[in-house]
Write a protein that holds these residues in place. Structure first.
Motif, short mmCIF file in Angstrom:
data_model
loop_
_atom_site.label_atom_id
_atom_site.label_comp_id
_atom_site.label_asym_id
_atom_site.label_seq_id
_atom_site.Cartn_x
_atom_site.Cartn_y
_atom_site.Cartn_z
N GLN A 43 8.54 117.89 26.57
CA GLN A 43 8.84 117.52 27.95
C GLN A 43 10.12 116.70 27.94
OE1 GLN A 43 7.07 118.46 30.73
NE2 GLN A 43 5.87 119.75 29.34
N LYS A 44 11.22 117.32 28.33
CA LYS A 44 12.54 116.71 28.18
C LYS A 44 12.94 115.93 29.40
CE LYS A 44 16.47 116.18 25.93
NZ LYS A 44 17.04 115.20 26.86
N GLN A 45 13.56 114.76 29.18
CA GLN A 45 14.17 113.98 30.25
C GLN A 45 15.46 114.67 30.71
OE1 GLN A 45 12.57 111.25 31.49
NE2 GLN A 45 10.95 111.80 30.05
N PRO A 46 16.02 114.29 31.87
CA PRO A 46 17.20 114.99 32.40
C PRO A 46 18.44 114.93 31.51
CG PRO A 46 16.14 113.68 34.12
CD PRO A 46 15.48 113.31 32.83
N TYR A 47 18.55 113.93 30.64
CA TYR A 47 19.76 113.79 29.81
C TYR A 47 20.01 115.05 29.00
CZ TYR A 47 22.97 112.24 26.18
OH TYR A 47 24.04 112.13 25.33
N GLN A 48 21.27 115.53 29.02
CA GLN A 48 21.65 116.69 28.22
C GLN A 48 22.58 116.25 27.10
OE1 GLN A 48 23.72 119.87 30.25
NE2 GLN A 48 23.18 121.37 28.70
N PRO A 49 22.22 116.52 25.86
CA PRO A 49 23.06 116.07 24.74
C PRO A 49 24.40 116.80 24.73
CG PRO A 49 21.39 117.60 23.98
CD PRO A 49 21.06 117.30 25.42
N GLU A 50 25.38 116.15 24.11
CA GLU A 50 26.71 116.73 24.01
C GLU A 50 27.22 116.63 22.58
OE1 GLU A 50 28.58 115.94 28.47
OE2 GLU A 50 29.24 114.72 26.78
N LEU A 51 27.96 117.64 22.18
CA LEU A 51 28.66 117.64 20.90
C LEU A 51 30.15 117.53 21.20
CD1 LEU A 51 28.19 117.98 17.80
CD2 LEU A 51 28.73 120.41 18.13
N HIS A 52 30.75 116.42 20.80
CA HIS A 52 32.18 116.21 21.04
C HIS A 52 32.96 116.67 19.81
CE1 HIS A 52 31.57 112.93 24.36
NE2 HIS A 52 30.85 114.02 24.55
N THR A 53 34.01 117.44 20.05
CA THR A 53 34.79 118.00 18.95
C THR A 53 36.07 117.21 18.71
OG1 THR A 53 36.14 119.52 20.28
CG2 THR A 53 33.95 120.28 19.63
N TYR A 54 36.42 117.08 17.44
CA TYR A 54 37.68 116.48 17.01
C TYR A 54 38.26 117.43 15.96
CZ TYR A 54 35.73 112.43 19.35
OH TYR A 54 35.18 111.59 20.30
N LEU A 55 39.01 118.43 16.45
CA LEU A 55 39.46 119.53 15.61
C LEU A 55 40.95 119.44 15.35
CD1 LEU A 55 37.46 122.40 17.34
CD2 LEU A 55 36.84 121.15 15.27
N LEU A 56 41.32 119.52 14.09
CA LEU A 56 42.71 119.51 13.72
C LEU A 56 43.36 120.84 14.03
CD1 LEU A 56 42.26 117.76 10.26
CD2 LEU A 56 43.12 116.70 12.35
#
Length: 274
Positions: free
Chosen positions: A18-31
């Motif tokens: 049962q998930k809360q509204p928060y949606q996880p994010e993956l932030h990229t740091y790409l060379l």
């Protein structure tokens, strides 16, 4: 550098979460450029925060340092309380598979994807390193164990044990109403084995929030399983040092711990040896 924020669409319902509204994010740091003859290792950073929040001090500043070493880097802003286990674990597994599926596009060596975590984020990284081959991790995602398997783990003053030396608040936040049921299971020194990938660990001897025994216990478990591992214990420094420099200090009054700062270079050398 290519910086982006990727929203992760994890199918929690497949795991009965049962998930809360928060949606996880993956932030990229790409060379740039991503397409180079030599594929780069990738490091997915999990900030700490006792599974109650995620600390910015242990996110972007760390990713940028791995960029400076020539690696592609990511920061996972994962779900915390009131979301409970294994929501964040599924998010990290999903992230590893996502990065691996984009390896060619992003100039990444798909066999050198490392999970790195600080404090409770260290528990998260160590959890995937320990449980990646379990069906409850990969099956709800529609993936396989090999797709979510990290090739290495970097654990910075990690929460590991739920026993005598536990950071109790982390486990309360992680387990919620299932605290008594799952407490022993998520004590990772009891679950580590030959399924774990090579591991780099560092801690400070004077850490009062997450005692150094957490790292010692995990190192002992890896040793017994004959898993390649490297452990550094620095004599002095409080919990939550991140890079141990002025940029990541928790307050203007906190001093730099120059004797601890080499952990980053040491971890980069360790990555080169994978």
């Amino acid at each position: 550098m290519i910086c982006d924020k990727i929203k992760l669409n994890v199918p929690y319902e497949n795991a009965g979460i049962q998930k809360q509204p928060y949606q996880p994010e993956l932030h990229t740091y790409l060379l740039e450029p991503a397409h180079v003859p030599m594929k780069r290792p990738a490091v997915i950073v999990c900030p700490g925060g006792g599974y109650g929040f995620t600390s910015p001090r242990e996110g972007e500043p760390v990713a940028v340092q791995y960029n400076a070493a020539g690696y592609q880097a990511f920061v996972l802003w994962y779900s915390v309380a009131p979301d409970v286990w294994p929501a964040a674990l599924l998010e990290l597994a999903y992230s590893v598979a996502y990065v691996r599926s984009h390896a060619e596009e992003w100039g990444i060596d798909p066999d050198k994807i490392i999970v790195a975590g600080f404090s409770a984020g260290g528990h998260l990284a160590a959890s995937l390193a320990t449980f990646w081959d379990q069906e409850f991790v990969w099956k709800p995602l529609g993936l396989t164990g090999d797709m979510v398997r990290p090739n290495g783990a970097i654990l910075s003053y990690p929460v590991i044990t739920s026993g005598e030396y536990a950071h109790r608040g982390s486990f309360v936040n992680l387990l919620g109403e299932r605290y008594e049921e799952l407490l022993d299971y998520v004590s990772l020194e009891k679950q580590a084995g030959n399924q774990n990938p090579p591991t780099f660990i560092w801690h400070t001897y004077s850490d009062q929030a997450v005692p150094v025994e957490n790292s010692l216990f995990f190192m002992e478990a890896l040793r017994k399983a004959n898993v390649p591992a490297e452990l550094h214990i620095f004599p002095e420094g409080p919990h939550g040092l991140s890079l141990a420099n002025r940029e990541t200090a928790s307050s203007l009054e906190e001093k730099e711990y120059t004797a601890v700062q080499p952990w980053m270079k040491l971890s980069c050398t360790w990555i080169q040896g994978l």
